[in-house]
Design a protein around this motif. Structure first.
Motif, short mmCIF file in Angstrom:
data_model
loop_
_atom_site.label_atom_id
_atom_site.label_comp_id
_atom_site.label_asym_id
_atom_site.label_seq_id
_atom_site.Cartn_x
_atom_site.Cartn_y
_atom_site.Cartn_z
N GLY A 157 0.79 -1.41 -0.13
CA GLY A 157 -0.08 -0.05 0.07
C GLY A 157 0.94 1.28 -0.11
N TYR A 158 1.87 1.28 -0.47
CA TYR A 158 3.01 2.42 -0.61
C TYR A 158 3.59 2.71 -1.97
CZ TYR A 158 2.71 3.23 4.75
OH TYR A 158 2.23 3.44 5.99
N GLU A 159 3.85 3.70 -2.35
CA GLU A 159 4.51 4.11 -3.30
C GLU A 159 5.70 4.77 -3.15
OE1 GLU A 159 4.55 7.14 -7.18
OE2 GLU A 159 2.84 7.00 -6.00
N ILE A 160 6.92 3.87 -3.45
CA ILE A 160 8.21 4.43 -3.34
C ILE A 160 8.64 5.47 -4.13
CG2 ILE A 160 10.78 3.75 -3.12
CD1 ILE A 160 10.06 1.06 -2.32
N THR A 161 9.07 6.62 -3.49
CA THR A 161 9.35 7.84 -4.12
C THR A 161 11.02 8.14 -4.43
OG1 THR A 161 9.11 9.23 -2.42
CG2 THR A 161 7.07 8.85 -3.75
N LYS A 162 11.73 7.59 -3.38
CA LYS A 162 12.96 7.97 -3.41
C LYS A 162 13.82 6.81 -2.77
CE LYS A 162 16.34 11.90 -2.56
NZ LYS A 162 16.77 11.81 -4.12
N TYR A 163 14.98 6.47 -3.21
CA TYR A 163 15.93 5.84 -2.53
C TYR A 163 16.84 6.76 -1.73
CZ TYR A 163 14.72 1.39 -5.02
OH TYR A 163 13.97 0.40 -5.37
N VAL A 164 17.42 6.34 -0.83
CA VAL A 164 18.16 7.03 0.19
C VAL A 164 19.43 6.24 0.45
CG1 VAL A 164 18.39 8.09 2.41
CG2 VAL A 164 16.26 7.86 1.64
N TYR A 165 20.61 7.18 0.52
CA TYR A 165 21.81 6.61 0.64
C TYR A 165 22.65 7.35 1.59
CZ TYR A 165 20.89 4.86 -4.10
OH TYR A 165 20.30 4.07 -5.04
N ALA A 166 23.52 6.66 2.40
CA ALA A 166 24.53 7.12 3.41
C ALA A 166 25.67 6.75 3.18
CB ALA A 166 23.98 6.32 4.91
N THR A 167 26.67 7.57 3.95
CA THR A 167 28.05 7.61 3.50
C THR A 167 28.89 7.44 4.87
OG1 THR A 167 27.88 9.19 1.65
CG2 THR A 167 29.99 8.81 2.59
N GLY A 212 17.86 2.57 2.59
CA GLY A 212 16.53 2.61 2.50
C GLY A 212 15.76 3.31 1.51
N TYR A 213 14.54 3.82 1.89
CA TYR A 213 13.75 4.32 0.81
C TYR A 213 12.71 5.20 1.81
CZ TYR A 213 10.49 0.65 1.89
OH TYR A 213 9.68 -0.30 2.76
N VAL A 214 11.96 6.27 0.74
CA VAL A 214 11.07 7.15 1.22
C VAL A 214 9.73 6.78 0.51
CG1 VAL A 214 9.98 9.67 1.36
CG2 VAL A 214 12.51 9.20 1.62
N ALA A 215 8.57 6.48 0.99
CA ALA A 215 7.54 6.13 0.22
C ALA A 215 6.14 6.88 0.97
CB ALA A 215 7.28 4.53 0.71
N VAL A 216 5.16 6.73 0.05
CA VAL A 216 4.04 7.57 0.65
C VAL A 216 2.86 6.44 0.45
CG1 VAL A 216 3.56 8.57 -1.47
CG2 VAL A 216 2.45 9.66 0.30
N SER A 217 1.92 6.48 1.42
CA SER A 217 0.82 5.76 1.20
C SER A 217 -0.31 5.89 0.01
CB SER A 217 -0.22 5.87 2.30
OG SER A 217 -0.65 6.87 2.73
N ASP A 218 -0.62 4.85 -0.66
CA ASP A 218 -1.55 5.18 -1.80
C ASP A 218 -2.99 5.30 -1.35
OD1 ASP A 218 -2.63 2.57 -1.01
OD2 ASP A 218 -1.80 1.37 -2.29
N GLU A 219 -4.04 5.69 -2.19
CA GLU A 219 -5.10 6.08 -1.78
C GLU A 219 -5.89 4.99 -0.97
OE1 GLU A 219 -6.29 9.13 -2.33
OE2 GLU A 219 -4.56 9.61 -3.46
N THR A 220 -6.07 3.70 -1.33
CA THR A 220 -6.59 2.72 -0.54
C THR A 220 -6.35 2.62 1.06
OG1 THR A 220 -7.17 1.46 -2.52
CG2 THR A 220 -7.34 0.38 -0.20
N THR A 221 -4.75 2.72 1.07
CA THR A 221 -4.23 2.73 2.28
C THR A 221 -4.43 3.96 3.08
OG1 THR A 221 -2.44 1.02 1.47
CG2 THR A 221 -1.90 2.26 3.54
#
Length: 457
Positions: A141-151, A169-178
């Protein structure tokens, strides 16, 4: 708390009016010690100790109709009242949300490329659109919008040269149903924990540094562990996958999503395991300190951290500032997991009370855990890898029910020293007697090495 549940669901029955739970009763319960007894053990007023035996008693889950819908009580589940009356015993709805966020963290491990021969070594195996499907979570129920990198500060040789930056990891946002089910648009940042040796080295530098994340108000008394701060703020300009530090990536993407959905009900959820929970706490503090968690009406967007097996991140000044800013943290901890006792095996919350009493000069350098602790006694520590493993945490949390309580007592400094020595000794014996696959053995060795170094043994 109960009144708000009742208002959102007329069928809600207050705890005081519910029948006693038994082997025949349908409920998900973790019987807990009194908050006062557990708090004395953990050095925090919010700690709750819960014991989980090797073999839990499995009971039927309650019917969905007997509980209020999540959409009506999501603020409580996200910690608006510091999870009052939801942790002891563990509320079934909260447990389901903990498991749900834990699975979204576990997805990071399943998607991380650890093959040194791969062109995507230390990066994600899959694209953003396919990651959740590829790891068996197509219906998350999530749409991933960005990948995250650390150094980290240390580079790793690869087939294409050397690499500092790696996928975290990643950043995501819930879809309409969720979003309808949750009762708000949820912006999620999911962080994996430590996997590579250099990450372990960078993790436990064990020195506190002023965070100074707000240039207009640096707050030098707010200090965080230097290794975590370095991971959060360092930049690898040579990386072809990332641009900017972990901090810059997160602030840019999360504020963009808040702006995009500013006219909706919103929450920011940061879920991470081990090192990932530390990055989540740093970002939650940073976002709130800069005042960037604001919706279109200028209201504060709730920021919640679900931490799995997380170490201490900062000093008491960091803890107090997080509380002032309203950053909520629920720490899921295996009491046999040595990582949750680091850094600050000795110089922690308990020692700070003594240092303040006698006005010792290093009292501001004591580490402190942040938030509410759900302490699980998963099993006797025999394997220093598995006690900290995310799959272990998830496996036990998914059990419909567990019982038995282990009440913890306040420990003295001498007892904490002996406990640390015992953990290191068991870990050493285990490594001598057992063998692992290459990367797992290295992971275990680094855990033990850091623990021994922190203990000064």
């Amino acid at each position: 708390m109960a009144s708000r549940f009742a208002a959102s669901n007329p069928s809600f029955v207050p705890r005081s009016a519910r029948p006693c739970r038994s082997h025949a009763a349908a409920s998900t319960t973790i019987a807990a010690a009194s908050p006062a007894a557990a708090a004395a053990a953990a050095g925090t007023s919010h700690a709750v100790a819960v014991a989980v035996p090797d073999v839990g008693v499995i009971r039927r889950a309650p019917a969905a109709a007997s509980r209020p819908p999540l959409a009506g009580v999501w603020r409580d589940i996200q910690g608006a009242d510091d999870w009052a009356d939801l942790v002891a015993p563990l509320d079934s709805l909260l447990r389901e949300e903990i498991v749900r966020y834990g699975e979204l963290v576990a997805a990071c491990y399943r998607a991380f490329d650890l093959d040194p021969a791969s062109k995507r070594y230390l990066n994600c195996k899959y694209g953003k659109r396919s990651l959740l499907r590829e790891v068996g979570m197509a219906g998350a129920g999530y749409e991933i919008t960005k990948y995250v990198y650390a150094t980290p500060d240390i580079a790793i040789p690869t087939q294409t040269g050397t690499c500092c930056s790696r996928w975290i990891g990643y950043v995501a946002v819930s879809d309409e149903t969720t979003t309808r089910r949750l009762g708000r648009r949820d912006i999620l940042v999911s962080f994996r924990g430590t996997v590579t040796n250099t990450e372990w080295i960078a993790n436990f530098m064990s020195s506190l540094s002023p965070a100074r994340l707000d240039p207009h108000d640096p707050r030098p008394h707010v200090k965080v562990e230097s290794g975590f701060l370095s991971l959060y703020t360092s930049d690898d300009s040579s990386s072809k996958f990332s641009s900017g530090s972990c901090r810059e990536q997160l602030l840019s993407e999360v504020t963009r999503l808040i702006g995009e959905h500013k006219d909706e009900g919103l929450s920011v959820t940061l879920a991470g395991h081990s090192m990932g929970s530390s990055l989540g706490m740093l970002f939650g503090y940073d976002l709130a300190e800069l005042g960037l968690n604001r919706d279109g009406a200028g209201r504060a967007v709730p920021v919640t951290v679900f931490s799995f097996g997380g170490p201490r991140v900062g000093n008491a000044g960091f803890k107090e500032r997080c509380e002032e800013l309203g950053v909520k943290v629920l720490r899921v901890v295996n009491v046999n997991d040595p990582v949750t006792k680091l850094p600050g095996v000795f110089f922690n919350e308990g020692f700070r009370e003594l240092a303040e009493k006698y006005e010792l000069p290093w009292r501001s350098s004591c580490y402190a855990h942040v938030g509410v602790e759900l302490a699980l006694d998963l099993f006797k520590m025999q394997n220093p890898v598995h006690v900290h493993d995310m799959e272990t945490y998830m496996g036990l949390l998914k059990r419909p029910n567990v019982e038995q309580v282990k009440k913890k007592k306040t420990t003295t400094t001498k007892e904490r020293i002996n406990e640390g020595a015992d953990i290191a000794s068991m870990a050493r014996r285990f490594l001598i007697e057992q063998s692992f696959e290459a990367w797992r053995w290295q992971d275990a060795a680094m855990q033990v090495g850091n623990l021994v170094q922190s203990l000064g043994i």
